[in-house]
Design a protein around this motif. Structure first.
Motif, PDB file in Angstrom:
ATOM      1  N   THR A 236       0.804  -1.221   0.000  1.00  0.00           N
ATOM      2  CA  THR A 236       0.000   0.000   0.000  1.00  0.00           C
ATOM      3  C   THR A 236       0.838   1.272   0.000  1.00  0.00           C
ATOM      4  OG1 THR A 236      -0.228  -0.261   2.396  1.00  0.00           O
ATOM      5  CG2 THR A 236      -2.071  -0.971   1.049  1.00  0.00           C
TER       6      THR A 236
ATOM      7  N   ALA B 281       1.403   6.403  -1.102  1.00  0.00           N
ATOM      8  CA  ALA B 281       0.223   5.652  -0.655  1.00  0.00           C
ATOM      9  C   ALA B 281      -1.056   6.174  -1.315  1.00  0.00           C
ATOM     10  CB  ALA B 281       0.107   5.739   0.871  1.00  0.00           C
ATOM     11  N   HIS B 282      -1.221   7.503  -1.362  1.00  0.00           N
ATOM     12  CA  HIS B 282      -2.496   8.005  -1.881  1.00  0.00           C
ATOM     13  C   HIS B 282      -2.613   7.777  -3.389  1.00  0.00           C
ATOM     14  CE1 HIS B 282      -0.084  11.712  -2.620  1.00  0.00           C
ATOM     15  NE2 HIS B 282      -0.892  11.862  -3.633  1.00  0.00           N
TER      16      HIS B 282
ATOM     17  N   ALA C  99      -3.723   4.256  -3.755  1.00  0.00           N
ATOM     18  CA  ALA C  99      -5.134   4.138  -3.398  1.00  0.00           C
ATOM     19  C   ALA C  99      -6.005   4.554  -4.585  1.00  0.00           C
ATOM     20  CB  ALA C  99      -5.436   5.010  -2.187  1.00  0.00           C
ATOM     21  N   ARG C 100      -5.532   5.566  -5.300  1.00  0.00           N
ATOM     22  CA  ARG C 100      -6.317   6.045  -6.440  1.00  0.00           C
ATOM     23  C   ARG C 100      -6.301   5.063  -7.605  1.00  0.00           C
ATOM     24  NH1 ARG C 100      -5.155  12.597  -6.293  1.00  0.00           N
ATOM     25  NH2 ARG C 100      -5.754  12.807  -4.109  1.00  0.00           N
TER      26      ARG C 100
ATOM     27  N   ARG D 285      -7.377  -0.781   2.152  1.00  0.00           N
ATOM     28  CA  ARG D 285      -6.946  -1.759   3.145  1.00  0.00           C
ATOM     29  C   ARG D 285      -7.570  -1.499   4.505  1.00  0.00           C
ATOM     30  NH1 ARG D 285      -0.949  -1.058   5.407  1.00  0.00           N
ATOM     31  NH2 ARG D 285      -1.816  -2.505   6.921  1.00  0.00           N
TER      32      ARG D 285
ATOM     33  N   ALA E 191     -13.078   1.026   3.959  1.00  0.00           N
ATOM     34  CA  ALA E 191     -12.306   0.622   2.777  1.00  0.00           C
ATOM     35  C   ALA E 191     -13.233   0.394   1.586  1.00  0.00           C
ATOM     36  CB  ALA E 191     -11.500  -0.632   3.083  1.00  0.00           C
TER      37      ALA E 191
ATOM     38  N   ALA F  43     -14.391   3.357  -0.505  1.00  0.00           N
ATOM     39  CA  ALA F  43     -13.476   3.894  -1.513  1.00  0.00           C
ATOM     40  C   ALA F  43     -13.634   3.157  -2.840  1.00  0.00           C
ATOM     41  CB  ALA F  43     -12.031   3.788  -1.026  1.00  0.00           C
TER      42      ALA F  43
ATOM     43  N   CYS G 171      -6.028   7.932   6.039  1.00  0.00           N
ATOM     44  CA  CYS G 171      -6.440   8.898   5.011  1.00  0.00           C
ATOM     45  C   CYS G 171      -5.643   8.686   3.727  1.00  0.00           C
ATOM     46  CB  CYS G 171      -6.243  10.328   5.507  1.00  0.00           C
ATOM     47  SG  CYS G 171      -7.511  10.843   6.668  1.00  0.00           S
ATOM     48  N   ALA G 172      -4.331   8.472   3.896  1.00  0.00           N
ATOM     49  CA  ALA G 172      -3.496   8.281   2.708  1.00  0.00           C
ATOM     50  C   ALA G 172      -3.916   7.030   1.951  1.00  0.00           C
ATOM     51  CB  ALA G 172      -2.024   8.192   3.107  1.00  0.00           C
ATOM     52  N   THR G 173      -4.217   5.953   2.680  1.00  0.00           N
ATOM     53  CA  THR G 173      -4.582   4.718   1.982  1.00  0.00           C
ATOM     54  C   THR G 173      -6.003   4.784   1.415  1.00  0.00           C
ATOM     55  OG1 THR G 173      -5.307   3.673   4.039  1.00  0.00           O
ATOM     56  CG2 THR G 173      -3.060   3.241   3.333  1.00  0.00           C
ATOM     57  N   LEU G 174      -6.715   5.867   1.690  1.00  0.00           N
ATOM     58  CA  LEU G 174      -8.011   6.064   1.035  1.00  0.00           C
ATOM     59  C   LEU G 174      -7.874   6.990  -0.178  1.00  0.00           C
ATOM     60  CD1 LEU G 174     -10.236   6.467   4.199  1.00  0.00           C
ATOM     61  CD2 LEU G 174     -10.373   4.626   2.534  1.00  0.00           C
ATOM     62  N   GLY G 175      -6.650   7.442  -0.433  1.00  0.00           N
ATOM     63  CA  GLY G 175      -6.429   8.257  -1.622  1.00  0.00           C
ATOM     64  C   GLY G 175      -6.301   9.737  -1.358  1.00  0.00           C
ATOM     65  N   LEU G 176      -6.131  10.122  -0.096  1.00  0.00           N
ATOM     66  CA  LEU G 176      -6.022  11.554   0.202  1.00  0.00           C
ATOM     67  C   LEU G 176      -4.574  12.013   0.088  1.00  0.00           C
ATOM     68  CD1 LEU G 176      -7.602  14.064   1.320  1.00  0.00           C
ATOM     69  CD2 LEU G 176      -6.619  13.464   3.529  1.00  0.00           C
ATOM     70  N   ASN G 177      -4.371  13.105  -0.627  1.00  0.00           N
ATOM     71  CA  ASN G 177      -3.049  13.705  -0.698  1.00  0.00           C
ATOM     72  C   ASN G 177      -2.854  14.554   0.553  1.00  0.00           C
ATOM     73  OD1 ASN G 177      -0.780  15.212  -1.222  1.00  0.00           O
ATOM     74  ND2 ASN G 177      -1.256  15.502  -3.393  1.00  0.00           N
TER      75      ASN G 177
END
Lengths: 252, 636
Positions: free
Chosen positions: A50, A72-73, A76-77, A82, A153, A156, B492-498
């Motif tokens: 991740t 990581a972000h 995620a995109r 996770r 999770a 998302a 937050c980061a692993t949900l896609g937040l910068n």
């Protein structure tokens, strides 16, 4: 081409090799298991996948793209989501807000025009925690908080879901329902990578299982093969054949 | 060549003293996990005590040195550890930050009170007049002693940390405090020792630097920014790297004095070099890994509903009108000042209270806002307010960028450095050394708010509007996001937040709010000067809103009222000098551990009195789509 491929990943913490040349894949439509005794490196591998931990060497691919250099972000995109072994819930928010934040974050980067509130309600319903949705998460029992993380999770809308011991803290009945949910999600085309100590659950839902021990992959195969594998038994039972089984099943 | 050699020697001497100061900082940080912002202030205090014994009481140098270095400094360090720091350990960075900043301000207040800065004082060099000739350069014995002391400190620290039982225990405490205790070590005794040691090192640095720097409370206190910069080079861990950083900084400063022009913009580089150095180092630090495995859930105060906001807001404006009409002169002025500070503190409620970030340069943004507004029609037009917001916001975004990749401590450090930098490079330029700038009060749609009462009421209206703005953010998706980010950045980061972009956004927004505050702050006295925005003012404002209650709008109002009319009333009745520094410092040290300051204490007491945290039927009535925050927590 698998959705996720981990290639020759090694992680060194000082003098300890937490992971050593680990290879692993996960595909859409099935639950892939990742098991091993405590300290085998499962969570470290999740962190590498991740983007929370840089590997000392090796690569992570999503479909054909090498994502090793991405944050990581950014990963995620690309569809990764996770849960965490040691909870990372938003403790000061309610369960509903936890899920809502995730849906809002997703809407912001995906610009898919989804309605975060609707998404949140659907996911809460699906995971079965609507009745607790207005409770603050830091006051919840662990099992329930884990379900909040799962719901978050799912909000998302990922393609690959990594679950780090989601079943601990659930009772038998809840575990049963949880297993059903995983199978259902996989059927819908989600790729799931599952770390779990509850061997029964793993054997039930996983089509393919990878076994880690001391940072190395020692076995890979369908549940029946893994159950019979002497190396796996040794890893779990210890080298001494008379030793009592330890940690193989965390009482739920 | 001689010239170059002379500068090099000066640089090595300065670097040596910085190294001593910085190593003290590293020793206390590594053993107690607390970054001591008051390190320089402790050195300052010790240098002044030494002066008191040596010059004022005419003690012989060895006796004065023994008394300060081996008796007073270690005892003082141990006392600070016992009384303040032991309670702070294990709490979040924010709390220890507030306590050490409180100590810093308190010691500055003490220094200014005991040793009035209007009296000239000189610190004698050791063996003054004696010099040695090294390759055609005269080097004083004092300078040689400085280098020798730094060398001795380096060797002794190495020996203590690696060869003695105590030193090994110190390093064990760093690695795992609880495990050390389980194995029979005594972590609290070890950290008391490390604070004693740290204070001694600060004292040595202060005493060595004072002859050259002069006995100025503020200068001596903030020489330590140089020490911060050096310690950051070693990432607050490595002593050898810290020494290297100190040396590089000392040499850089010496060459800057020697080779940069003595007039014009570049002449201001020298006093700013430590800050520039700190920024540069921060740029090159590796990004911190996101920590996982903590469950955080701070008790969040209840968010008032819109009707409540409307009623309380209207009451506040009317109340302000009534009070402002009843009082006059300095009383009224302090009331207006309190409201203006309240507006500024709202920007910190957003940034620190909701967002969990720290800024030690909020008054710098206020100053930028005020200066910009004064350039635009001397502050009297609403366009000036907008320009103030824009300018402060842009500057905020730019300066926060390098530090936000890192942890909260580095943001605090770099904002402090920026505040000092802005004092030297910006405000002194704009105001031309002490001079003021005319500032007219706002006129809006043909209505002038020139009268003192009218302006005070206007300030209350602005406070209410900005307070409502802050609450609107808190209630909406962005507020939810900030709360989530405070609880778990990793999730937050692993949900896609910068994360970086979001943090820069909230920092810039907060800076813009402070800029707006500046546009109104400027109108208070009819003129602004560089003194209004000097870096310590930022610390005062941050500590006072913490004392009031940084999680809530009401806390900002209370903080402003304490800082404006509160201190004014105290100083009118009791003759205490420097009440702002002493009061803010003492208050912060006392209350830093309660999360929402006085407002939190009051509402907590109120809840216990009611003994009914949340009524169940209220909960059941809430519709699904309605804002759910209103039932988050039972704090009134």
């Amino acid at each position: 081409m698998s959705l996720l491929s981990v290639e020759e990943v090694s992680v060194r913490f000082g003098g300890v090799m937490a992971l050593q040349d680990v290879e692993l894949t996960a595909d859409p439509g099935r639950v892939t298991g990742l098991i091993g005794p405590n300290g085998a490196g499962k969570t470290t591998l999740f962190n590498v996948i991740t983007g929370l931990q840089d590997p000392t060497s090796g690569r992570v691919r999503i479909e054909d793209q090498d994502v090793s250099g991405l944050k990581a972000h950014q990963r995620a995109r690309m569809g990764l989501a996770r849960t965490f072994q040691r909870l990372e819930v938003f403790g000061s928010l309610t369960a509903r807000e936890n899920v809502l934040v995730a849906a809002e974050i997703r809407r912001r980067w995906s610009k898919d025009g989804s309605n975060p509130k609707e998404v949140a309600e659907t996911v809460l319903e699906r995971v079965g925690i609507t009745s607790s949705a207005n409770e603050r998460v830091d006051a919840m029992p662990t099992g329930l908080a884990r379900l909040v993380e799962l719901a978050r999770a799912l909000a998302a809308n990922p393609r690959l879901l990594l679950l780090d011991e989601p079943g601990s803290g659930l009772d038998t009945q809840e575990t049963e329902a949880f297993g059903d949910l995983l199978l259902e999600l996989a059927q819908e085309g989600l790729a799931i990578l599952l770390v779990e100590h509850d061997v029964e659950l793993v054997m039930r839902v996983c089509e393919l299982i990878h076994v880690l021990d001391f940072g190395k992959k020692i076995a890979e195969g369908p549940p029946s093969k893994i159950k019979a594998d002497p190396r796996v038994q040794a890893a779990y039972l210890g080298a001494d054949e008379d030793a009592a089984p330890e940690e193989e099943v965390v009482p739920s | 060549m001689t010239e170059f050699l002379a500068f090099t020697i000066t640089g090595i001497v300065t670097g040596a003293v910085y190294a001593v100061a910085a190593s003290g900082l590293v020793v206390t940080y590594t053993t107690s996990g607390i970054f001591n912002f008051a390190h320089g202030a402790m050195g300052m205090l010790m240098a002044f005590l030494y002066w008191q014994l040596r010059v004022h009481f005419h003690w012989a140098a060895p006796f004065a040195l023994i008394a300060v270095l081996f008796v007073i400094a270690p005892l003082f360090g141990a006392l600070i550890e016992r009384v303040l720091m032991r309670n702070v350990r294990g709490s979040d960075t924010g709390t220890s930050l507030m306590v050490t900043l409180g100590l810093l301000l308190f010691l500055i207040g003490l220094g200014l009170t005991w040793w009035k800065q209007t009296e000239p004082r000189a610190m004698p060099e050791f063996f003054a007049g004696n010099t040695v000739r090294i390759f055609s350069v005269n080097v004083s014995w004092h300078e040689l002693i400085s280098i020798a002391v730094a060398g001795a400190v380096a060797i002794l620290l190495r020996l203590i940390l690696f060869r003695t039982r105590t030193g090994i225990a110190m390093r064990a405490v760093v690695d795992d405090r609880d495990l050390t205790a389980l194995n029979g070590g005594r972590p609290s005794r070890v950290s008391a020792l490390s604070w004693s040691l740290g204070t001694m090192l600060a004292a040595i640095a202060g005493i060595l630097l004072a002859p050259k720097l002069g006995l100025s409370v503020l200068n001596l206190t903030f020489l330590v920014i140089s020490a911060y910069a050096a310690a950051i080079v070693g990432q607050l861990k490595s002593l050898p790297l810290t020494f290297a950083g100190a040396l590089a900084l000392g040499l850089g400063e010496a060459y800057a004095v020697g080779y940069l022009p003595t007039s014009g913009f570049l002449s201001h580089i020298k006093p700013s070099l430590p800050m520039l150095f700190l920024f540069a180092v921060l740029l090159f630090l590796p990004q911190v890994r996101l920590r996982v495995g903590r469950l955080v859930g701070t008790r969040t105060p209840r968010i008032p509903g819109w009707r409540e906001v409307g009623v309380v807001g209207a009451a506040l404006v009317v109340g302000t009108w009534i009070v402002a009409s009843a009082i006059s002169g300095p009383d009224l002025a302090s009331f207006g000042q309190g409201l203006a500070f309240g507006i500024i503190m709202l920007s910190l409620v957003l940034l620190a209270g909701y967002g969990g970030q720290t800024s030690l340069c909020q008054m710098t943004f206020v100053g930028i806002g005020a200066v910009v507004a004064s350039y635009v029609s001397h502050g009297s037009s609403p366009i000036g307010v907008l320009a103030a917001a824009g300018a402060a916001g842009v500057v905020g975004a730019v300066i926060s960028l390098p530090a936000l990749r890192l942890t909260g401590l580095y943001l605090a450090l770099s904002t402090l450095a920026f505040a000092v930098l802005a004092d030297n490079l910006f405000f002194l330029q704009v105001f031309g050394g002490g001079g003021g700038k005319v500032f007219h009060r706002l006129s809006l749609l043909g209505v002038s708010f020139d009268g003192q009462v009218a302006y005070t009421v206007l300030l209350s209206v602005v406070f209410v509007l900005m307070g409502a703005f802050v609450l609107a953010i808190r209630r909406g998706p962005f507020g939810r996001l900030l709360a989530a980010m405070k609880d778990s950045p990793a999730a937050c980061a692993t949900l896609g937040l910068n994360l970086t972009r979001t943090k820069v956004g909230v920092f810039a927004l907060s800076a813009a709010m402070a800029g707006v505050g500046g546009a109104f702050f400027g109108g208070l006295g009819g003129s602004i000067s560089s003194n209004n925005f000097v870096y310590v003012q930022s610390l005062v404002v941050l500590l006072m809103v913490t004392i009031g209650g940084i999680l809530t709008v009401s806390g900002a109002w209370l903080g402003g009222m304490l800082l404006g009319p509160g201190f004014y009333i105290i100083s009118k009745n009791v003759s205490i000098e420097n009440i702002t520094f002493l009061g803010a410092g003492l208050g912060a040290m006392t209350i830093a551990r309660s999360p929402n300051g006085i407002v939190g204490q009051i509402s907590g007491a109120f809840d216990r009195f009611r003994k009914q945290p949340a009524r169940e039927d209220d909960v059941a009535d809430v519709e699904l789509t309605q804002e759910v925050e209103s039932i988050v927590a039972p704090v009134g």
